[in-house]
Design an enzyme around this catalytic site. Structure first.
Site, short mmCIF file in Angstrom:
data_model
loop_
_atom_site.label_atom_id
_atom_site.label_comp_id
_atom_site.label_asym_id
_atom_site.label_seq_id
_atom_site.Cartn_x
_atom_site.Cartn_y
_atom_site.Cartn_z
N CYS A 1 21.65 36.26 -79.97
CA CYS A 1 22.54 36.33 -78.80
C CYS A 1 23.54 37.46 -78.88
O CYS A 1 24.07 37.90 -77.86
CB CYS A 1 23.29 35.01 -78.63
SG CYS A 1 22.22 33.61 -78.25
N HIS B 1 23.63 33.69 -69.31
CA HIS B 1 23.53 34.30 -70.64
C HIS B 1 22.18 34.98 -70.80
O HIS B 1 21.27 34.44 -71.42
CB HIS B 1 23.72 33.20 -71.69
CG HIS B 1 23.59 33.62 -73.11
ND1 HIS B 1 23.76 34.92 -73.54
CD2 HIS B 1 23.32 32.89 -74.23
CE1 HIS B 1 23.58 34.98 -74.85
NE2 HIS B 1 23.31 33.76 -75.29
N CYS C 1 28.54 33.36 -80.86
CA CYS C 1 27.67 32.75 -81.87
C CYS C 1 26.26 33.32 -81.72
O CYS C 1 25.86 33.75 -80.64
CB CYS C 1 27.65 31.23 -81.71
SG CYS C 1 27.09 30.65 -80.10
#
Length: 383
Positions: free
Chosen positions: A89, A339, A369
């Site tokens: 991510c 996202h 994260c």
């Protein structure tokens, strides 16, 4: 030591799964922001030293070094190279770090950093699932070394979110209230044109598609949990999305040579890691490390962008850092805005830069994260 400046930052609207960006080839999404970045900065593209893009699940149309493909799809000079980064991510936040590090080291003067992801075309975890063709069920189960260290237990972001909620005693109602606030802040930001300067429209799509204006606590309360007996639901998780973002990082020499206006300075960059089973707690030790190295306290930070992969991530981080919640994700986060994995780091940095300029803040901190328990932290100083 030299400085690394951000001189321009742009992004597409974030599209919902199956929404306005779903049918666009990832290379063309990347090309769209690269074209806009070059036009807005006024820099001769031939002067760019490298293009660093984040992308996750680099298979199919996202394979073959999407950074290079996007640059060429934009019709930009062939001699400029590109490289694709996968830190899960945090991939495009890491792209910004690599760009800044190249400039700080003196080995480059102009580097493009960004990321792209079309999750509608390439579903999340596609690369992991592709391993089944070669006899491996997942990245962990077939490793003798991993099994010896962590045992035969489930490694997943969903379990990690539940573990965090339990450890920090987070209730479902508390998390749903936060999620509702994210949607409301994002909708307000869209309506007020807060994102207008940073967004490069794609066709008729001009605004982020994610914010759910009709959501309520009652609707959230009726959703099933993602794991049996748990408290985390889809309403408390980031949305599956499509998008791209890009920034131009420059050295003082490039600023002078090309007549650029630095908008922010990279004040600090670092990455740390935590328990890979909890996976999503990395921003907690990473932020503590970054603040110590930067000689700052959390009270010195005017604005924070922390990725809302799951609401428990943000709430546990807020608890441990003691940050003023009013400074965190002021225009909503990934629960509402989405996202697009490989693009989110650059999207957050673009939004952070523009919001610092809009509010007159000095320091902005970004963290997120990442799979495997890692977390990047970037602190920028508005100029």
């Amino acid at each position: 030591m030299s400085d690394a400046f951000i001189v321009e930052a742009v992004r597409t609207p974030v599209g919902r799964r199956g929404g306005g960006l779903a049918g666009i080839h990832p290379a063309d999404l990347g090309a769209h922001v690269l074209t806009a970045l070059m036009e807005r900065s006024g820099v001769d593209p031939a002067a760019v030293d490298d293009v660093v893009f984040g992308c996750v699940d680099t298979i199919g149309p996202q394979a073959g070094n999407i950074a290079r493909t996007s640059w060429l799809a934009a019709g930009l000079p062939e001699h400029v190279p590109g490289v694709t980064v996968d830190r899960q991510c945090g991939s495009s936040q890491q792209a910004v770090h690599f760009a800044a590090q190249a400039v700080l080291s003196g080995t480059a003067d102009l580097v493009v950093a960004g990321g792209v992801q079309n999750m509608s075309a390439i579903p999340i975890s596609s690369a992991m699932l592709a391993g089944r063709e070669y006899g491996f069920d997942d990245p962990f189960g077939g490793s003798a070394g991993w099994q010896a260290r962590y045992g035969d237990q489930e490694i997943s972001q969903f379990r990690a979110a539940e573990l965090i909620a339990t450890k920090w005693s987070l209730t479902r109602s508390e998390m749903e209230s936060y999620a509702l606030g994210s949607h409301r802040k994002a909708a307000a930001a869209v309506d007020s044109g807060r994102f207008a300067r940073e967004i490069v429209p794609v066709g008729e799509l001009r605004d982020d598609e994610g914010p759910r204006r009709d959501t309520t606590l009652e609707k959230m309360a009726g959703l099933p949990t993602l794991t049996p007996g748990g408290v985390v639901t889809a309403a408390l998780a980031s949305q599956i999305s499509d998008g791209a973002a890009a920034l131009l990082v420059a050295s003082p020499r490039a600023v002078a040579e090309h007549g650029l206006r630095p908008r922010a300075r990279i004040h600090h960059l670092s990455v740390r890691a935590d328990d890979p089973v909890f996976m999503l707690t990395g921003p907690i030790p990473a932020t503590a490390h970054a603040l110590e190295r930067a000689g700052l306290t959390i009270g010195d930070i005017d604005l924070v962008e922390i990725n809302e992969a799951f609401v428990p991530v943000v709430l546990s981080w807020q608890h441990e850092t003691g940050v003023d919640p009013a400074r965190v994700n002021v225009n909503g986060g990934a629960v509402a805005l989405g996202h697009p994995l490989g693009a989110t780091g650059a999207r957050l940095m673009t939004t952070l830069l523009h919001e610092l300029e809009a509010t007159g803040g000095r320091y902005g901190l970004q963290t997120m994260c990442e799979g495997g328990g890692t977390a990047n932290v970037t602190i920028i100083e508005r100029l």
